[in-house]
Design an enzyme around this catalytic site. Structure first.
Site, short mmCIF file in Angstrom:
data_model
loop_
_atom_site.label_atom_id
_atom_site.label_comp_id
_atom_site.label_asym_id
_atom_site.label_seq_id
_atom_site.Cartn_x
_atom_site.Cartn_y
_atom_site.Cartn_z
N LYS A 192 38.52 12.25 -5.54
CA LYS A 192 39.65 11.34 -5.37
C LYS A 192 39.92 10.60 -6.69
O LYS A 192 39.00 10.40 -7.48
CB LYS A 192 39.31 10.28 -4.30
CG LYS A 192 39.30 10.79 -2.88
CD LYS A 192 38.94 9.67 -1.91
CE LYS A 192 38.88 10.14 -0.48
NZ LYS A 192 40.18 10.57 0.07
N ASP A 246 37.79 17.31 0.05
CA ASP A 246 38.14 15.95 0.52
C ASP A 246 38.56 15.95 1.99
O ASP A 246 38.69 14.90 2.60
CB ASP A 246 39.25 15.38 -0.38
CG ASP A 246 39.39 13.88 -0.26
OD1 ASP A 246 38.51 13.25 0.37
OD2 ASP A 246 40.38 13.33 -0.79
N GLU A 270 36.86 16.47 4.55
CA GLU A 270 35.49 16.63 5.05
C GLU A 270 35.30 16.07 6.46
O GLU A 270 34.42 16.50 7.18
CB GLU A 270 34.50 15.94 4.09
CG GLU A 270 34.31 14.44 4.27
CD GLU A 270 35.58 13.61 4.07
OE1 GLU A 270 36.49 14.09 3.38
OE2 GLU A 270 35.66 12.50 4.61
N ARG A 298 37.11 16.35 9.16
CA ARG A 298 37.34 17.35 10.23
C ARG A 298 36.15 18.30 10.33
O ARG A 298 35.89 18.86 11.38
CB ARG A 298 38.66 18.08 9.97
CG ARG A 298 38.72 18.82 8.66
CD ARG A 298 40.15 19.16 8.24
NE ARG A 298 40.83 18.02 7.65
CZ ARG A 298 42.08 18.03 7.22
NH1 ARG A 298 42.81 19.13 7.32
NH2 ARG A 298 42.64 16.95 6.70
N1 BES Z 1 38.82 9.72 4.32
C1 BES Z 1 40.00 10.39 3.98
C2 BES Z 1 41.23 9.85 4.73
C3 BES Z 1 41.62 8.44 4.46
C4 BES Z 1 42.64 8.16 3.57
C5 BES Z 1 41.02 7.40 5.11
C6 BES Z 1 43.03 6.86 3.36
C7 BES Z 1 41.41 6.11 4.89
C8 BES Z 1 42.42 5.84 4.02
C9 BES Z 1 39.90 11.89 4.28
O1 BES Z 1 38.63 12.41 4.23
C10 BES Z 1 40.73 12.57 3.26
O2 BES Z 1 40.44 12.44 2.12
N2 BES Z 1 41.77 13.27 3.70
C11 BES Z 1 42.65 13.93 2.82
C12 BES Z 1 43.00 15.26 3.42
C13 BES Z 1 43.66 16.20 2.46
C14 BES Z 1 42.69 16.66 1.39
C15 BES Z 1 44.18 17.40 3.24
C16 BES Z 1 43.89 13.07 2.63
O3 BES Z 1 44.29 12.38 3.56
O4 BES Z 1 44.42 13.06 1.53
ZN ZN Z 2 37.08 11.05 4.65
ZN ZN Z 3 38.03 13.00 2.27
#
Ligand code: BES
Ligand code: ZN
Ligand code: ZN
Length: 513
Positions: free
Chosen positions: A292, A362, A364, A366
């Site tokens: 990230k 990222d 992860e 799911r």
């Molecule tokens: N933990 C994040 C989702 C998240 C984002 C939680 C903002 C709280 C605040 C999750 O694991 C994630 O990173 N999801 C990605 C998915 C993408 C790679 C398809 C996302 O939302 O960008």
């Molecule tokens: Zn996450």
């Molecule tokens: Zn993530």
């Protein structure tokens, strides 16, 4: 905090601060506000009369008016708190109003306070519908306890401003109503303390709350609450062939934790349902190899908000004792990039046997939930519900007010939605139909962990989870946009909200026999 529901005239309560609610009884868009107290006490009405008449106080939601040394009232201070329009008044404004009293008291170091139970009979029926007394008492207890929560536990200059005692003063002499109010009040204290327990876990930084520590704290709570608890590490996760949870955990020096909680009622119906509460417990989400950006990455300590909601709900259930079996599975890991971390392009095998092509490390949450949901089914779950800070996309879709709900079952969804009238939380149902499945089709494996398109990302994530629940009734709650608030409210600290705990308790109760 000492909490009491006392049946007495609030005007006679000896307290540093007595809060009394007021509503706006004006109707029509352009009418001037017309505040009216929700109290039948003449003494309180007389003390407040000049200020109410001045027009300065409009009784808007969480608007406050403070009077020192009110004549004819025993309290040292009288705090009038607005609840907004009388016509639309519900227990949710009462919960916020009660919280406002506590948030008003804390910075002023007022340690003891009382709230006058709102008396709808102070107004005629044409102005407002009556509020159920049990749920009103519960909302007051919840509002007060939730408002006590603050995030500054690691500040050396922290002033302990906690409220020592709270009295809810009700002028009620009907014994049946008194018993109902007491019942609601006691339930509210339990539920809010459990929600605060979830918030405390969420607020812990990733270096303190590792998966192992989440297991320790859950086990300690379970021992205090009479829940059965097992906490497992690598050995059991490998033995169960939880390849998806393992893939996420393998890039971290911290071992993962598989946490299992069981609530068994005294006389369960032999063929009754077994409800399973499954939580995403990523104690820190760097994104892994698909790392990230630095901005806001600190927030990713709250990526275990779904797990905390489940653990908090189980605490409440243990104390409220509904007659239904409930289990909880928390899959906890830290998502880190290192030499052993899983990579884009890897193909992993989940506990269910499905193969997954990793497109983005990222995505992860799911993965760990896939194994948690499948495992819950092997333990006999008849109904599945999971909560997760799963996608940023849910915030894009719904804003920061509603959390997303996805389901394969209208009946289970109805149970959940019906409970929102009591919990006051906001969830919005999103589509999760099979025509979205194309998004996760893979050429290499059974499915891939992210969609080919950036559109509908929250739905893609839900479709992935759906692959692992089969025909079992299932609800997925995506709380990524609502689990943490950057701004405080008049009734609530900024930081972890503890969303879903109250609605989960209602959902479980709706299946009790
Ligand atoms: N933990 C994040 C989702 C998240 C984002 C939680 C903002 C709280 C605040 C999750 O694991 C994630 O990173 N999801 C990605 C998915 C993408 C790679 C398809 C996302 O939302 O960008
Ligand atoms: Zn996450
Ligand atoms: Zn993530």
């Amino acid at each position: 905090m000492n909490t009491t529901l006392a049946f007495l005239d609030p005007a006679t309560a000896a307290t540093p601060l007595l809060a009394v609610f007021a509503v706006d009884i004006s109707t029509g868009k352009d009418a001037d506000p017309h505040p009216a107290l929700l109290s039948t006490s003449d003494a309180i009405a007389n003390a407040a009369a000049p200020w109410i008449a001045s027009g300065e106080f409009k009784a808007g939601l969480a608007e406050t008016l403070l009077l020192h040394a009110p004549a004819g009232v025993k309290a040292e201070r009288l705090l009038i708190i607005g609840l907004g329009k009388a016509k639309t008044l519900s227990i949710h404004e009462v919960r916020k109003g009660a919280g406002t009293a506590v948030r008003f008291a804390k910075p002023r170091a007022i340690r003891d306070l009382a709230i006058a139970f709102p008396e709808d009979k102070a107004l005629s029926d044409e102005h407002m519908d009556s509020l159920p007394c049990d749920l009103t008492a519960r909302a007051i207890a919840e509002g007060v306890v939730l408002a006590e929560y603050d995030i500054d536990i690691y500040r050396s200059d922290r002033k302990d401003l906690s409220v020592h005692s709270f009295t809810c003063a009700a002028r009620e002499d009907d014994k049946k109503s008194q018993a109902e109010m007491q019942h609601g009040f006691d339930a509210g204290l339990i539920i809010a303390a459990s929600q605060n327990f979830a918030r405390e876990l969420i607020n812990e930084p990733g270096n303190v709350l590792t998966p192992t520590e989440l297991g320790n704290r859950t086990a300690a709570m379970a021992a205090d609450s009479g829940l059965q608890c097992e906490v497992h590490g690598w050995d059991k996760i490998n033995e169960l062939k939880m390849g998806a949870l393992a893939a996420v955990a393998q890039g971290s020096a911290e071992p993962p934790a598989l946490i299992i909680l069981r609530y068994e009622p005294a006389n369960p119906k032999p063929d009754g349902p077994v409800l399973a509460l499954v939580g995403k417990g990523i104690t820190f989400d760097t994104g892994g190899i698909s790392i990230k950006p630095a901005d806001n990455m600190d927030k990713m300590k709250y990526d275990m908000g779904g797990a905390a909601a489940m653990i908090g709900a189980m605490r409440a259930i243990a104390h409220l004792k509904p007659n239904v079996r409930v289990i909880s599975i928390v899959c906890s890991a830290e998502n880190m990039p290192d030499g052993k971390a899983f990579k884009p392009g890897d193909v992993i095998t989940a506990m269910s046997g499905k193969t997954i092509e990793i497109m983005n490390t990222d995505a992860e949450g799911r993965l760990v939930l896939a194994d948690g949901l499948h495992y819950a089914k092997t333990l006999g779950a008849t109904h599945l519900i999971n909560a997760a800070t799963l996608t940023g996309a849910i915030g894009v879709a719904l804003g920061l007010l509603n959390a997303g709900l996805f389901s394969n079952c209208d009946d289970a969804t109805q149970h959940f939605m019906d409970g929102l009238a009591t919990s006051g939380e906001k969830f919005w149902r999103m589509p999760c139909t099979d025509d979205y499945r194309d998004q996760i089709k893979s050429q290499i494996a059974d499915i891939m962990n992210t969609g080919g398109s950036r559109y509908g990302g929250a739905i893609t994530a839900a479709m992935f989870l759906k692959e692992f629940v089969g025909d079992t009734p299932w609800i997925h709650l995506d709380i990524a946009g609502t689990a943490w608030m950057d701004e405080s409210k008049a009734w609530q600290s900024k930081g972890p909200t503890g969303i879903a705990v109250r609605s989960l308790v209602e959902w479980v109760n709706s299946y009790a026999s």
